[in-house]
Design a protein around this motif. Structure first.
Motif, PDB file in Angstrom:
ATOM      1  N   ALA A 119      38.178  37.815  42.519  1.00  0.00           N
ATOM      2  CA  ALA A 119      36.959  37.658  41.733  1.00  0.00           C
ATOM      3  C   ALA A 119      36.319  39.030  41.649  1.00  0.00           C
ATOM      4  CB  ALA A 119      36.004  36.671  42.411  1.00  0.00           C
ATOM      5  N   SER A 132      29.870  44.810  36.280  1.00  0.00           N
ATOM      6  CA  SER A 132      28.482  45.231  36.044  1.00  0.00           C
ATOM      7  C   SER A 132      27.799  45.605  37.376  1.00  0.00           C
ATOM      8  CB  SER A 132      27.695  44.127  35.328  1.00  0.00           C
ATOM      9  OG  SER A 132      27.494  43.049  36.193  1.00  0.00           O
ATOM     10  N   HIS A 133      28.437  45.238  38.469  1.00  0.00           N
ATOM     11  CA  HIS A 133      27.943  45.566  39.807  1.00  0.00           C
ATOM     12  C   HIS A 133      28.516  46.943  40.157  1.00  0.00           C
ATOM     13  CE1 HIS A 133      26.747  43.246  43.638  1.00  0.00           C
ATOM     14  NE2 HIS A 133      26.371  44.480  43.701  1.00  0.00           N
ATOM     15  N   THR A 154      31.963  44.781  44.538  1.00  0.00           N
ATOM     16  CA  THR A 154      32.105  44.634  43.081  1.00  0.00           C
ATOM     17  C   THR A 154      33.336  43.794  42.732  1.00  0.00           C
ATOM     18  OG1 THR A 154      33.466  46.550  42.626  1.00  0.00           O
ATOM     19  CG2 THR A 154      31.135  46.944  42.832  1.00  0.00           C
ATOM     20  N   ALA A 155      34.287  43.713  43.659  1.00  0.00           N
ATOM     21  CA  ALA A 155      35.472  42.874  43.443  1.00  0.00           C
ATOM     22  C   ALA A 155      36.073  42.506  44.788  1.00  0.00           C
ATOM     23  CB  ALA A 155      36.511  43.607  42.584  1.00  0.00           C
ATOM     24  N   ASP A 204      33.023  41.618  39.397  1.00  0.00           N
ATOM     25  CA  ASP A 204      32.022  41.773  38.355  1.00  0.00           C
ATOM     26  C   ASP A 204      31.772  43.271  38.136  1.00  0.00           C
ATOM     27  OD1 ASP A 204      29.864  41.885  36.721  1.00  0.00           O
ATOM     28  OD2 ASP A 204      28.519  40.776  38.037  1.00  0.00           O
ATOM     29  N   SER A 258      30.435  48.343  46.835  1.00  0.00           N
ATOM     30  CA  SER A 258      29.430  48.658  45.826  1.00  0.00           C
ATOM     31  C   SER A 258      28.632  49.879  46.260  1.00  0.00           C
ATOM     32  CB  SER A 258      28.509  47.461  45.606  1.00  0.00           C
ATOM     33  OG  SER A 258      27.610  47.384  46.679  1.00  0.00           O
TER      34      SER A 258
END
Ligand SMILES: Cc1cc2nc3c(=O)[nH]c(=O)nc-3n(C[C@H](O)[C@H](O)[C@H](O)COP(=O)(O)O)c2cc1C
Length: 169
Positions: A148, A152-153, A121-122, A150, A84
């Motif tokens: 997994a 949006s991160h 983020t993943a 996200d 991230s």
């Protein structure tokens, strides 16, 4: 300097290729696993590509000279963490081969031995599927066993050999 297609150069030198490849923005993936004595080992790559949905495969490009990869590929499970925007220091430490990242970067070790970075983020837990030599790199295909993420991160972005943050248009 304004470039035009007429400026194409044949037989580019390595530094020119590095500069040109750097025009393609990427994220940064941390590739980490528990080593022989259970201690996390890892490296950072921009050469990460989603490859196939069925079967689920991703690819990473690894320098032939990497000292970490031979130890990583011996692990039964390898963790890929898409870093991230706050992971710039972790990326530098991982790339430097410094073991400091282990103490400085919160992470988890899965039951299978993949190491995943907190706040990424993943995450993908993978096993090596195939390797192909490609010049001074190895193209490694990894089978995705669990994952997994996200979007949006916001991810860390590399462009022109520098770290950037995403800005939505
Ligand atoms: C932003 C960034 C991106 C990198 N991308 C790659 C890559 O795609 N593939 C690779 O093998 N090394 C890449 N590296 C270099 C590795 O992180 C590492 O320094 C190199 O593989 C040698 O380390 P080792 O001998 O400790 O394994 C990158 C480094 C940085 C800082």
């Amino acid at each position: 300097m304004q470039m035009a297609p007429a400026d194409l150069r044949s037989q580019p030198k390595s530094w020119e290729l590095r500069q040109i490849y750097g025009c393609f923005p990427t994220g940064v993936a941390a590739v980490c696993a528990a080593g022989a004595r259970g201690r996390p080992i890892g490296t950072a790559v921009t050469g990460f590509t989603p490859v196939s949905l069925d079967p689920p495969l991703v690819g990473i490009n690894v320098l032939m000279t990497s000292t970490t990869w031979p130890r990583l590929k011996a692990a039964p499970r390898i963790g890929i963490s898409v870093l991230s925007q706050d992971h710039d220091r972790a990326a530098v430490l991982l790339a430097a081969g410094a073991s400091d990242w282990v103490t400085e970067t919160p992470h988890v070790i899965t039951a299978g031995g993949a190491v995943l970075i907190d706040g990424a983020t993943a995450w993908l837990e993978c096993a090596v599927d195939a390797q192909h030599r490609a010049g001074d790199h190895m193209i490694v295909l990894l089978r995705v066993l669990s994952c997994a993420g996200d979007p949006s991160h916001h991810p860390l972005v590399v462009h022109g050999n520098r770290f950037h943050r995403l800005r939505e248009l």
